[in-house]
Design a protein around this motif. Structure first.
Motif, mmCIF file in Angstrom:
data_model
loop_
_atom_site.group_PDB
_atom_site.id
_atom_site.type_symbol
_atom_site.label_atom_id
_atom_site.label_comp_id
_atom_site.label_asym_id
_atom_site.label_seq_id
_atom_site.Cartn_x
_atom_site.Cartn_y
_atom_site.Cartn_z
ATOM 1 N N LEU A 5 0.828 -1.205 0.000
ATOM 2 C CA LEU A 5 0.000 0.000 0.000
ATOM 3 C C LEU A 5 0.860 1.253 0.000
ATOM 4 O O LEU A 5 0.621 2.181 -0.782
ATOM 5 C CB LEU A 5 -0.937 0.006 1.214
ATOM 6 N N PHE A 6 1.879 1.291 0.850
ATOM 7 C CA PHE A 6 2.744 2.466 0.909
ATOM 8 C C PHE A 6 3.520 2.655 -0.386
ATOM 9 O O PHE A 6 3.719 3.786 -0.836
ATOM 10 C CB PHE A 6 3.698 2.381 2.099
ATOM 11 N N ALA A 7 3.959 1.561 -0.996
ATOM 12 C CA ALA A 7 4.697 1.657 -2.254
ATOM 13 C C ALA A 7 3.802 2.198 -3.369
ATOM 14 O O ALA A 7 4.180 3.127 -4.088
ATOM 15 C CB ALA A 7 5.267 0.301 -2.639
ATOM 16 N N VAL A 8 2.607 1.639 -3.496
ATOM 17 C CA VAL A 8 1.684 2.091 -4.547
ATOM 18 C C VAL A 8 1.258 3.525 -4.295
ATOM 19 O O VAL A 8 1.235 4.360 -5.202
ATOM 20 C CB VAL A 8 0.459 1.143 -4.628
ATOM 21 N N TRP A 9 0.921 3.816 -3.064
ATOM 22 C CA TRP A 9 0.419 5.124 -2.680
ATOM 23 C C TRP A 9 1.459 6.214 -2.943
ATOM 24 O O TRP A 9 1.141 7.263 -3.507
ATOM 25 C CB TRP A 9 0.066 5.067 -1.212
ATOM 26 N N ASN A 10 2.679 5.990 -2.544
ATOM 27 C CA ASN A 10 3.683 7.043 -2.612
ATOM 28 C C ASN A 10 4.498 7.049 -3.889
ATOM 29 O O ASN A 10 4.965 8.103 -4.315
ATOM 30 C CB ASN A 10 4.640 6.931 -1.414
ATOM 31 N N LEU A 11 4.708 5.906 -4.479
ATOM 32 C CA LEU A 11 5.575 5.869 -5.654
ATOM 33 C C LEU A 11 4.813 5.953 -6.965
ATOM 34 O O LEU A 11 5.385 6.336 -7.978
ATOM 35 C CB LEU A 11 6.440 4.609 -5.621
ATOM 36 N N PHE A 12 3.525 5.584 -6.949
ATOM 37 C CA PHE A 12 2.780 5.560 -8.204
ATOM 38 C C PHE A 12 1.586 6.502 -8.233
ATOM 39 O O PHE A 12 1.275 7.063 -9.272
ATOM 40 C CB PHE A 12 2.299 4.130 -8.507
ATOM 41 N N ILE A 13 0.899 6.706 -7.131
ATOM 42 C CA ILE A 13 -0.318 7.514 -7.138
ATOM 43 C C ILE A 13 -0.019 9.003 -6.988
ATOM 44 O O ILE A 13 -0.712 9.828 -7.543
ATOM 45 C CB ILE A 13 -1.308 7.030 -6.052
ATOM 46 N N GLY A 14 0.987 9.360 -6.250
ATOM 47 C CA GLY A 14 1.258 10.785 -6.159
ATOM 48 C C GLY A 14 1.935 11.231 -4.881
ATOM 49 O O GLY A 14 1.914 12.407 -4.561
ATOM 50 N N GLY A 15 2.520 10.338 -4.178
ATOM 51 C CA GLY A 15 3.259 10.726 -2.985
ATOM 52 C C GLY A 15 4.701 11.043 -3.351
ATOM 53 O O GLY A 15 4.991 11.505 -4.451
ATOM 54 N N SER A 16 5.580 10.799 -2.446
ATOM 55 C CA SER A 16 6.997 11.039 -2.708
ATOM 56 C C SER A 16 7.830 9.946 -2.056
ATOM 57 O O SER A 16 7.348 9.206 -1.199
ATOM 58 C CB SER A 16 7.413 12.405 -2.161
#
Length: 127
Positions: free
Chosen positions: A34-45
């Motif tokens: 979840l953290f990988a998808v959320w931050n690396l692909f959806i728009g986090g950093s």
């Protein structure tokens, strides 16, 4: 009057422990994913990704060795994720990620806590 201690069935405890360990790994991997998808692909950093994943990765060596203290430390770490997830879920306009974060954190918290307890019970029953 002294309390009577109930006899512990080692086979039953071992079965529950195995199920809890599998649930731990599913939820642990789910949080990291979840953290990988959320931050690396959806728009986090990458900065937020590191901030969210490093605390979870600190206990990974102990979890791989199935140490009871690592499960207890994981519970303490998860309290931060649970708190943040519940606060974010209650805010209007938040995405689905916060609900998934809260659910995975809560399930992992309970399963890690019970894994720790059942490990002690199984160890005491075998000695």
């Amino acid at each position: 009057m002294a309390r009577k201690s109930k006899a512990i069935d080692p086979v039953r405890v071992a079965r529950k422990l195995e199920i809890a360990r599998k649930l731990n790994w599913v939820c642990y991997g789910g949080l990291l994913l979840l953290f990988a998808v959320w931050n690396l692909f959806i728009g986090g950093s990458i900065k937020w990704w590191l901030l969210q994943t490093v605390p979870l990765l600190l206990v990974l060596p102990g979890l791989l060795k199935q140490r009871q203290r690592s499960y207890l430390w994981l519970c303490f770490i998860l309290l931060l994720y649970i708190t943040a997830g519940i606060v974010d879920v209650m805010m209007p306009g938040r995405g689905w990620q916060h609900g998934v974060l809260t659910a995975l954190s809560l399930i992992l918290f309970v399963s890690a806590m019970m894994t720790s307890r059942w490990q002690v019970q199984l160890h005491n029953a075998n000695t």
